[in-house]
Design a protein around this motif. Structure first.
Motif, PDB file in Angstrom:
ATOM      1  N   SER A 268       0.576  -1.203   0.008  1.00 31.35           N
ATOM      2  CA  SER A 268      -0.051  -0.160  -0.058  1.00 31.35           C
ATOM      3  C   SER A 268       0.719   1.124  -0.029  1.00 31.35           C
ATOM      4  CB  SER A 268      -0.916   0.142   1.244  1.00 31.35           C
ATOM      5  OG  SER A 268       0.001   0.026   2.424  1.00 31.35           O
ATOM      6  N   SER A 269       0.299   2.398  -0.565  1.00 27.95           N
ATOM      7  CA  SER A 269       1.122   3.762  -0.452  1.00 27.95           C
ATOM      8  C   SER A 269       0.811   4.606   0.410  1.00 27.95           C
ATOM      9  CB  SER A 269       1.040   4.233  -1.740  1.00 27.95           C
ATOM     10  OG  SER A 269      -0.274   4.311  -2.359  1.00 27.95           O
ATOM     11  N   ILE A 270      -0.601   4.320   1.070  1.00 23.72           N
ATOM     12  CA  ILE A 270      -1.083   5.075   2.358  1.00 23.72           C
ATOM     13  C   ILE A 270      -1.472   4.381   3.210  1.00 23.72           C
ATOM     14  CG2 ILE A 270      -2.721   6.987   2.586  1.00 23.72           C
ATOM     15  CD1 ILE A 270      -2.860   7.686  -0.495  1.00 23.72           C
ATOM     16  N   LYS A 271      -1.249   4.830   4.372  1.00 22.98           N
ATOM     17  CA  LYS A 271      -1.844   4.073   5.646  1.00 22.98           C
ATOM     18  C   LYS A 271      -2.301   5.167   6.568  1.00 22.98           C
ATOM     19  CE  LYS A 271      -0.854   1.063   9.495  1.00 22.98           C
ATOM     20  NZ  LYS A 271       0.312   0.375  10.316  1.00 22.98           N
ATOM     21  N   VAL A 272      -3.799   5.247   7.187  1.00 23.68           N
ATOM     22  CA  VAL A 272      -4.114   5.924   7.978  1.00 23.68           C
ATOM     23  C   VAL A 272      -4.900   5.475   8.893  1.00 23.68           C
ATOM     24  CG1 VAL A 272      -4.402   8.193   6.610  1.00 23.68           C
ATOM     25  CG2 VAL A 272      -6.246   6.429   6.578  1.00 23.68           C
ATOM     26  N   SER A 273      -4.978   5.810  10.168  1.00 22.67           N
ATOM     27  CA  SER A 273      -5.494   5.140  11.447  1.00 22.67           C
ATOM     28  C   SER A 273      -6.761   5.563  12.070  1.00 22.67           C
ATOM     29  CB  SER A 273      -4.616   4.453  12.368  1.00 22.67           C
ATOM     30  OG  SER A 273      -3.652   3.825  11.569  1.00 22.67           O
TER      31      SER A 273
END
Length: 352
Positions: free
Chosen positions: A262-267
């Motif tokens: 993945s190129s983006i990770k948000v939580s």
């Protein structure tokens, strides 16, 4: 309500990989019709259990576990990483979903968290301990967790599992687990040690873990009006346990599985736990090429997650919200996903 009959299973499979091979075998067995409704009382060697949707690097001190030869196993159910030793015990209730839900007159699977929570609260009352249910899936004493649960919807079968802290080595737990700050953001705690409590701290020193187990079994039986009969695994279950152990749980690829790139990770923290949204985005046109979730959240079901991934693949970011609103998730789960995608959009606009 006429009493129904279940098996009480008190096996002695303590090795983590075999322990969870047995758990999955019973779930599959209920679906296949080879396993009767069963309450399994579970004991085990010291080990770390990883939720099925978790990235192994997220919540575990791997260096400490490897150095001290503490086994790590990925569970087949959702929820967070837990450390277990001889100071805790678990149970799992396996049954045909349609039959037992009809017997209980419920439709929403999340209602089970409340019902089993009541059983735990009543069990603790018998030891003069006041506890309360902490939604979605915990029971707390003085705002500290003493019990947690998870469940799986598997075709026609269902399993609800719970973990009870009696006299766990909390100091060792603190060393083994390394949860993100998000996990405790709404609890007022900053570490594992401040978050949990053992029953042993609250009762007379003469109380034994086996006393608590037997009281739980009694209250479970009375609460649900179920006649329990002690019986071992049957031959079909034993064969399936062996197969799952050899082909799945004994293999490192299962526990240490790799998630897609993945190129983006948000939580973000939802009511059901921490959700990490992982997205591979074509930034030239803002189209999602791949999406998956990791975290300790309690998933609606594995099939609904797979449907979510399928629906959003090749979807433009500006059309995501509309598709999410149509999904068969709880409103809280959907709203959390929408907020996570809004965060991705906002970060993208800031980088332009």
């Amino acid at each position: 309500m006429k009493k129904i009959k279940w098996r009480l299973l008190q096996d002695n499979i303590k090795e983590p990989a075999k322990h969870f091979a047995a758990e999955e075998a019973l779930l599959r067995g209920v679906d296949k019709g080879i396993t009767p409704p069963t309450l399994r009382i579970r004991k085990y060697y010291p080990s770390v259990w990883l939720g099925i949707y978790q990235d192994i690097d997220e919540d575990i001190n791997l260096t400490y576990c490897n150095k001290n030869n503490i086994p790590i196993i990925r569970r087949h159910n959702p929820g967070g990483t837990v450390y277990q030793d001889e100071g805790s015990f678990c149970f799992s209730a396996f049954f045909k979903k349609k039959n037992f839900f009809k017997y209980l007159n419920i439709k929403d699977p999340e209602k089970l968290y409340e019902l089993f929570g009541e059983i735990i609260v009543n069990t603790l009352k018998n030891f003069n301990v006041d506890a309360e249910i902490s939604p979605v899936n915990d029971v707390v004493v003085k705002d500290k967790k003493i019990y947690g649960s998870a469940q799986i919807d598997f075709y026609s079968a269902f399993v609800h599992s719970g973990t009870f802290l009696f006299n766990v080595d909390i100091e060792e737990m603190q060393k083994v687990l390394s949860p993100s700050n998000l996990k405790f953001v709404d609890k007022g705690f900053i570490n594992v040690e401040d978050r949990v409590i053992n029953l042993k701290e609250l009762v007379n020193k003469n109380v034994k873990k086996e006393d608590v187990i037997q009281k739980f079994i009694q209250i479970f039986s009375n609460f649900f009006e179920i006649d329990l009969t002690n019986n071992p695994f049957n031959n079909d279950e034993i064969k399936l346990i062996k197969k799952l152990y050899e082909e799945k749980y004994s293999n490192k690829e299962w526990t240490f599985k790799k998630f897609p790139d993945s190129s983006i990770k948000v939580s973000r923290k939802s009511k059901s736990g921490v959700i990490n949204l992982n997205v591979k985005l074509d930034k030239s046109n803002n189209i999602i090429k791949n999406v998956f979730l990791t975290g300790d959240f309690l998933a609606p079901s594995s099939s609904s997650l797979l449907n979510f991934y399928k629906i959003l693949k090749n979807t433009p970011l500006n059309r995501v919200n509309k598709k999410i609103k149509k999904l068969n998730f709880s409103n809280d789960f959907k709203n959390t996903l929408i907020k996570l995608f809004e965060k991705i959009k906002k970060e993208g606009n800031n980088n332009e």
